[in-house]
Motif scaffolding. Structure first.
Motif, PDB file in Angstrom:
ATOM      1  N   ASP A  40      29.549  37.679  88.968  1.00  0.00           N
ATOM      2  CA  ASP A  40      28.662  38.436  89.863  1.00  0.00           C
ATOM      3  C   ASP A  40      27.211  38.333  89.421  1.00  0.00           C
ATOM      4  O   ASP A  40      26.297  38.190  90.256  1.00  0.00           O
ATOM      5  N   THR A  41      26.986  38.399  88.113  1.00  0.00           N
ATOM      6  CA  THR A  41      25.622  38.326  87.583  1.00  0.00           C
ATOM      7  C   THR A  41      24.982  36.984  87.915  1.00  0.00           C
ATOM      8  O   THR A  41      23.834  36.916  88.377  1.00  0.00           O
ATOM      9  N   ILE A  42      25.719  35.910  87.683  1.00  0.00           N
ATOM     10  CA  ILE A  42      25.199  34.563  87.948  1.00  0.00           C
ATOM     11  C   ILE A  42      24.925  34.371  89.433  1.00  0.00           C
ATOM     12  O   ILE A  42      23.891  33.804  89.829  1.00  0.00           O
ATOM     13  N   ASN A  43      25.820  34.860  90.288  1.00  0.00           N
ATOM     14  CA  ASN A  43      25.637  34.696  91.730  1.00  0.00           C
ATOM     15  C   ASN A  43      24.462  35.503  92.276  1.00  0.00           C
ATOM     16  O   ASN A  43      23.999  35.256  93.395  1.00  0.00           O
ATOM     17  N   ARG A  44      23.966  36.443  91.471  1.00  0.00           N
ATOM     18  CA  ARG A  44      22.721  37.143  91.830  1.00  0.00           C
ATOM     19  C   ARG A  44      21.498  36.378  91.344  1.00  0.00           C
ATOM     20  O   ARG A  44      20.362  36.806  91.550  1.00  0.00           O
ATOM     21  N   GLY A  45      21.749  35.268  90.660  1.00  0.00           N
ATOM     22  CA  GLY A  45      20.637  34.508  90.106  1.00  0.00           C
ATOM     23  C   GLY A  45      20.151  35.056  88.787  1.00  0.00           C
ATOM     24  O   GLY A  45      19.035  34.773  88.361  1.00  0.00           O
ATOM     25  N   GLU A  46      21.025  35.810  88.096  1.00  0.00           N
ATOM     26  CA  GLU A  46      20.678  36.402  86.815  1.00  0.00           C
ATOM     27  C   GLU A  46      21.617  35.854  85.747  1.00  0.00           C
ATOM     28  O   GLU A  46      22.567  35.134  86.041  1.00  0.00           O
ATOM     29  N   ILE A  47      21.357  36.190  84.480  1.00  0.00           N
ATOM     30  CA  ILE A  47      22.217  35.712  83.400  1.00  0.00           C
ATOM     31  C   ILE A  47      22.739  36.891  82.582  1.00  0.00           C
ATOM     32  O   ILE A  47      22.094  37.941  82.500  1.00  0.00           O
ATOM     33  N   HIS A  48      23.903  36.712  81.983  1.00  0.00           N
ATOM     34  CA  HIS A  48      24.551  37.773  81.218  1.00  0.00           C
ATOM     35  C   HIS A  48      24.456  37.539  79.715  1.00  0.00           C
ATOM     36  O   HIS A  48      25.099  38.247  78.930  1.00  0.00           O
ATOM     37  N   ILE A  49      23.686  36.564  79.307  1.00  0.00           N
ATOM     38  CA  ILE A  49      23.477  36.264  77.890  1.00  0.00           C
ATOM     39  C   ILE A  49      21.986  36.175  77.634  1.00  0.00           C
ATOM     40  O   ILE A  49      21.180  36.146  78.575  1.00  0.00           O
ATOM     41  N   VAL A  50      21.600  36.140  76.375  1.00  0.00           N
ATOM     42  CA  VAL A  50      20.186  35.986  76.018  1.00  0.00           C
ATOM     43  C   VAL A  50      19.951  34.556  75.558  1.00  0.00           C
ATOM     44  O   VAL A  50      20.543  34.106  74.582  1.00  0.00           O
ATOM     45  N   GLU A  51      19.134  33.834  76.282  1.00  0.00           N
ATOM     46  CA  GLU A  51      18.766  32.467  75.916  1.00  0.00           C
ATOM     47  C   GLU A  51      17.437  32.137  76.576  1.00  0.00           C
ATOM     48  O   GLU A  51      17.325  32.161  77.808  1.00  0.00           O
ATOM     49  N   PRO A  52      16.390  31.871  75.790  1.00  0.00           N
ATOM     50  CA  PRO A  52      15.059  31.612  76.343  1.00  0.00           C
ATOM     51  C   PRO A  52      15.073  30.523  77.412  1.00  0.00           C
ATOM     52  O   PRO A  52      15.758  29.505  77.270  1.00  0.00           O
ATOM     53  N   GLU A  53      14.354  30.765  78.505  1.00  0.00           N
ATOM     54  CA  GLU A  53      14.146  29.833  79.620  1.00  0.00           C
ATOM     55  C   GLU A  53      15.341  29.729  80.558  1.00  0.00           C
ATOM     56  O   GLU A  53      15.207  29.281  81.692  1.00  0.00           O
ATOM     57  N   LEU A  54      16.522  30.128  80.108  1.00  0.00           N
ATOM     58  CA  LEU A  54      17.709  29.938  80.928  1.00  0.00           C
ATOM     59  C   LEU A  54      17.662  30.773  82.201  1.00  0.00           C
ATOM     60  O   LEU A  54      18.136  30.343  83.259  1.00  0.00           O
ATOM     61  N   ASP A  55      17.105  31.984  82.110  1.00  0.00           N
ATOM     62  CA  ASP A  55      17.092  32.861  83.279  1.00  0.00           C
ATOM     63  C   ASP A  55      16.352  32.237  84.453  1.00  0.00           C
ATOM     64  O   ASP A  55      16.792  32.322  85.611  1.00  0.00           O
TER      65      ASP A  55
END
Length: 419
Positions: A40-55
């Motif tokens: 669900d998080t990814i399909n909102r265009g968001e990320i569920h982990i911390v990683e620079p630039e990935l968002d």
């Protein structure tokens, strides 16, 4: 055959960045994960982990329609499996790798496989895991042929291509780092190279599947042995009243010496895990690797013993106080600096153990996460509150935030040489 649609199974610290990189090159990517929250998080265009630039990359890929996440695999031209490979929960002194997640991922993609597909195992695995995966796929799809059956003429190509990236730098290293490509046949390797060259600028070096599996394990085992030397050195220096940080700095002035920095142990999903894959396969031969694992696994207990000694010294110096009056503070829970990853973290284990035996308050500051998992039964503390209220300060992770401050009172136990 071109790869128009790519499926990545497992959307964690490796799978999601890999899926995002393919999508950023205008490939249709289907990410698969069993975690509904992650999907669900990814399909909102968001990320569920911390990683620079990935968002930013994920947001753009989802918005432009190149990346979507699902709970079940769909048809694709290439499947990359990037799921965990933990240990079995048994009492053995040598942990045994658990390939359950790879097995389940194989079973999940098997129904949607078709002739001409490519399956790549990215999960760090014991030697022989790729062949085992191929066997599971063949058993599930007897209507298709696989490399172990038909060689170069197989309907489905299979390879092992281990990830070789550093958390916090994943986006850059996925593109720039060389890639080890271990196909079960020459054709399997060639097709895997074609796929990765979609975004990989580093060299794709071809070998066989078993050597590719061993390459990743060798890299991390080498690091583990080097860290074990530094950790053992820190224990020796503590006993001999020598500043280990100064000692290492002096020794490293030699042009052929590069000793690593000691710490509270070794964590993460690679260095703390991968050497056991070698030891479990060859227990009689992997003597140095096994010893290094034992040295690094014992370092957290050494830190805990230092904390117990500090508490005893504090009580001796303050006879009017009891253990309940002493506040202990832990700085950092992640397995390395400036990330939110708690996997196999020695800092987290130290914090948990102190919380169990200490009768007073145990505070913890971790700037990279907002909430501790509920099963820990503890809450994070603010930096200001911790600095001013703790009697014993334990630096466990050298996050950048901790390099800017230093406790002005109380006992300091610095496992990273920052304070």
């Amino acid at each position: 055959m071109s790869f128009n649609t790519i499926s990545v199974v497992g959307l964690g610290y490796i799978g999601l960045p890999t899926a995002a990189m393919f999508a950023s090159r205008k490939k249709k990517v289907i990410g698969v994960d069993v975690n509904q929250h992650a999907v669900d998080t990814i399909n909102r265009g968001e990320i569920h982990i911390v990683e620079p630039e990935l968002d930013m990359i994920v947001h753009a890929a989802v918005k432009e329609g190149y990346l979507k996440a699902t709970l079940s695999p769909e048809q694709a031209d290439a499947f990359l499996i990037a799921v965990p490979t933990p240990f079995k929960n048994n009492d053995s002194q040598i942990p045994e790798p658990d390939l359950t997640y790879i097995h389940k991922a194989s079973e999940a993609i098997a129904p949607v496989l078709k002739k001409g597909d490519l399956v790549i195992l990215e999960s760090t695995s014991p030697v022989g895991a790729t062949e085992q995966m191929a066997g599971w796929l063949a058993a599930a799809r007897p209507d298709l042929s696989f490399p172990q059956q038909a060689g170069e003429n197989a309907d489905v190509n299979i390879a092992h291509c281990p990830e070789r990236v550093l958390p916090g730098h994943v986006v850059r290293e996925l593109v720039e780092n060389d890639r080890v490509i271990g196909g079960m046949t020459a054709n399997c390797s060639a097709r895997a190279v074609e796929l990765y060259k979609t975004f990989v600028q580093g060299e794709c070096v071809i070998t066989n599947a078993r050597t590719a599996e061993m390459a990743k394990l060798t890299e991390n085992s080498c690091r583990d042995v080097q860290i074990a030397f530094a950790n053992e050195l820190s224990i020796i220096c503590d006993k001999l009243d020598i500043n280990v940080w100064e000692l290492i700095s002096l020794a490293n002035r030699h042009p052929r010496i590069n000793i690593l920095q000691p710490g509270p142990g070794v964590g993460g999903h690679c260095i703390a895990v991968d050497p056991w894959f070698i030891v479990s396969k060859t227990p009689e031969e992997a003597r140095i690797i096994h010893t290094a694992r034992k040295v690094n696994d014992s370092k957290p207990q050494w830190v805990i013993d230092k904390v117990k000694l500090a508490i005893a010294d504090f009580l001796q110096a303050n006879p009017d106080k009891t253990a309940k009056d002493i506040t202990v503070a832990c700085y950092g829970l992640a397995f390395k600096a400036d990330i939110d990853d708690l996997r196999e973290s020695p800092a987290l284990n130290i914090f948990i153990e102190i919380s169990k035996f200490h009768k007073g308050s145990v505070l913890c500051v971790e700037p990279n996460i907002e909430l501790l998992p509920s099963n820990y039964g503890r809450h994070l503390s603010s930096m200001n509150n911790t600095l001013h209220n703790a009697d014993i300060h334990i630096l466990l992770v050298d996050h950048k935030e901790f390099k800017k401050i230093r406790p002005t009172s109380g006992v300091i136990i610095d496992t990273k040489g920052v304070w």
